[in-house]
Enzyme design. Structure first.
Site, PDB file in Angstrom:
ATOM      1  N   HIS A 323      25.716  44.965  41.558  1.00 49.15           N
ATOM      2  CA  HIS A 323      26.239  46.009  40.429  1.00 49.15           C
ATOM      3  C   HIS A 323      27.327  44.893  40.185  1.00 49.15           C
ATOM      4  CE1 HIS A 323      28.706  49.579  38.458  1.00 49.15           C
ATOM      5  NE2 HIS A 323      30.020  48.381  38.872  1.00 49.15           N
ATOM      6  N   HIS A 338      30.398  41.121  36.349  1.00 50.77           N
ATOM      7  CA  HIS A 338      31.904  40.361  36.528  1.00 50.77           C
ATOM      8  C   HIS A 338      31.576  38.981  36.684  1.00 50.77           C
ATOM      9  CE1 HIS A 338      33.816  44.860  35.743  1.00 50.77           C
ATOM     10  NE2 HIS A 338      33.062  44.631  37.065  1.00 50.77           N
ATOM     11  N   LYS A 381      29.099  46.861  27.088  1.00 55.41           N
ATOM     12  CA  LYS A 381      30.650  47.078  27.808  1.00 55.41           C
ATOM     13  C   LYS A 381      31.893  46.551  27.168  1.00 55.41           C
ATOM     14  CE  LYS A 381      32.489  45.881  32.088  1.00 55.41           C
ATOM     15  NZ  LYS A 381      32.127  47.044  33.267  1.00 55.41           N
TER      16      LYS A 381
END
Length: 449
Positions: A323, A338, A381
């Protein structure tokens, strides 16, 4: 006018696409990159002086699924390399010796925090089963955090279930000052980070938080103009890159690791544990009575980061590592994602299209922080924060530190004299070991302005 990926990455100049301005914002350019001016991180929102703390917090709202599913990727849009010209930019340097205010947040809401409050996810709210280290929640009848013995409101099974966490007494809790001190040590220990000349960023258009839902591509050029890929030959970078192709990004599809992929997880952990960054982190946590041995620490890292759980249906389709570092797609939107290395590699392949950013950190060297908007092969995003130019072990260390010390809460750190906050969330629907939590997500939520 279109051109091939090979032509683009050859570095040849191409004309700007129609309708876009020819100028560009250049960040941390090396001295040998022509006469383009140097721009340290701006570290401001546009119109920041008009934005109050409450208005930023009010912006934290639930996101909606993209209408109509995946949109046109726009991967063939014409882009142009930076030409050698001087960019005259107004910069603001932050004095690290000042007493900064508590940093405001640029908050993003990950999928796993939507919907019901966390308290409704626990099967046994009167027990510490699956709740060790959780943040205080006034709606719970009893508690399982470090300070519950001090207040006399622990659940009856706190000692038996949470004693292994290493802090049965409030005196063992990690203070904000200790977190800031160890994060500065980790920051100084990151010798594998990119040098200023290793990365040339082209951050271009900075937008306001109110514009993040617009899904408008305001940047005609890629985010990364240049990356010295010799970085990727370093052992921790190489081991990290080997992990990124081990996942299916769509939730609902079970992850099944081969023997080689499991070995790659072990290799990554082994390589990062050789670094000064992870030695600093382990030494601190050992001193804080969180782990009795390095073997216990590494075993816990493997479980909390690589252990599989289900974000959709019954399939074990996700993990903290997938994730946070690789990225996922659920309900028509990007979640997680990220990591700057992942972003660069996907942008280089033509799969990521950089749209804009809402925040650029104050550091004038790497690692820095950027909060951006982008399209990942058809999925948007809205806000994706990432360290830029950090080593894999640096990000892994800070996220792990915050998850262990402040699970489910904002974690206040300090890097190079500048405050920085990281938000982590625990996965509350399943546990490992004796009720320990998996990482649901971790990401930077604020820094100094």
């Amino acid at each position: 006018m279109g051109f091939s990926r090979q032509e683009y990455w050859s570095g040849l100049p191409f004309p700007s696409p129609p309708g876009f301005p020819g100028g560009s914002v250049v960040k941390n350019l090396p001295a040998n990159a022509g006469d383009v001016g140097l721009m340290p991180g701006l570290g401001r929102f546009p119109g920041e002086e008009m934005v109050t703390h409450s208005s930023i917090l009010a912006w934290r709202t639930l996101w909606t699924e993209e209408p109509g599913g995946p949109q046109s990727t726009g991967l063939q849009k014409n882009r142009r390399r930076l030409s050698n010209r001087t960019a005259t930019l107004s910069t603001r340097r932050v004095n690290a010796e000042e007493n900064p205010k508590e940093p405001e947040l640029f908050l993003e809401l990950e999928e796993e925090t939507e919907g019901a409050p966390a308290s409704s996810l626990y099967l046994a709210p009167s027990s510490c089963q699956g709740r060790c280290l959780e943040a205080f929640d006034k709606h719970h009848s009893c508690h399982c955090n470090a300070r519950c013995p001090e207040f006399g409101n622990c659940c009856e099974d706190f000692e038996s279930l949470c004693g292994h966490e290493g802090f049965s007494h409030s005196s063992d809790a990690i203070t904000k000052e200790e977190l800031q001190s160890v994060s500065e040590k980790i920051y100084r220990a990151d010798t594998n980070k990119a040098r200023k000349e290793d990365i040339v960023l082209n951050s271009q258009n900075c937008i306001s938080p109110s514009e993040t839902r617009d899904q408008v591509d305001r940047c005609p050029e890629p985010l990364f103009t240049y990356v010295n890929e010799k970085l990727f030959s370093k052992p921790t970078y190489s081991a990290f890159l080997n992990l990124l192709n081990n996942y299916q990004r769509a939730t609902g599809r079970g992850e099944h690791f081969t023997a080689q992929e499991l070995a790659e997880q072990d290799t990554f952990l082994r390589e990062i544990m050789k670094t000064a960054v992870m030695k600093e982190l382990y030494g601190f946590l050992h001193q804080q009575n969180r782990y009795s041995s390095e073997q216990e620490f590494v075993s816990d890292l493997k479980n909390m980061w690589f252990g599989l759980y289900s974000r959709s249906k019954e399939e074990r389709d996700s993990s903290g590592f997938e994730h946070v570092f690789s990225g996922e797609v659920k309900k028509g939107k990007v979640t997680g994602f990220h990591n700057w290395i992942r972003f660069y590699m996907q942008e280089k392949e033509g799969l990521v299209d950089y749209y804009s950013h809402i925040y650029d950190g104050p550091w004038d060297s790497y690692p820095d922080v950027l909060a951006m908007q982008f399209n990942w092969d058809g999925y948007y995003k809205e806000v994706g924060s990432a360290f830029i130019g950090s080593s894999p072990e640096f990000e892994f260390a800070l996220y792990s530190l915050c998850f262990i010390a402040r699970p489910g809460k904002v974690c206040q750190l300090s890097l190079g004299g500048h405050p920085l906050a990281i938000q982590t969330y625990t996965w509350n629907k399943s546990t490992y070991g004796n009720g320990k939590k998996y990482i649901a997500t971790a990401y930077v939520v604020s820094s100094t302005h």
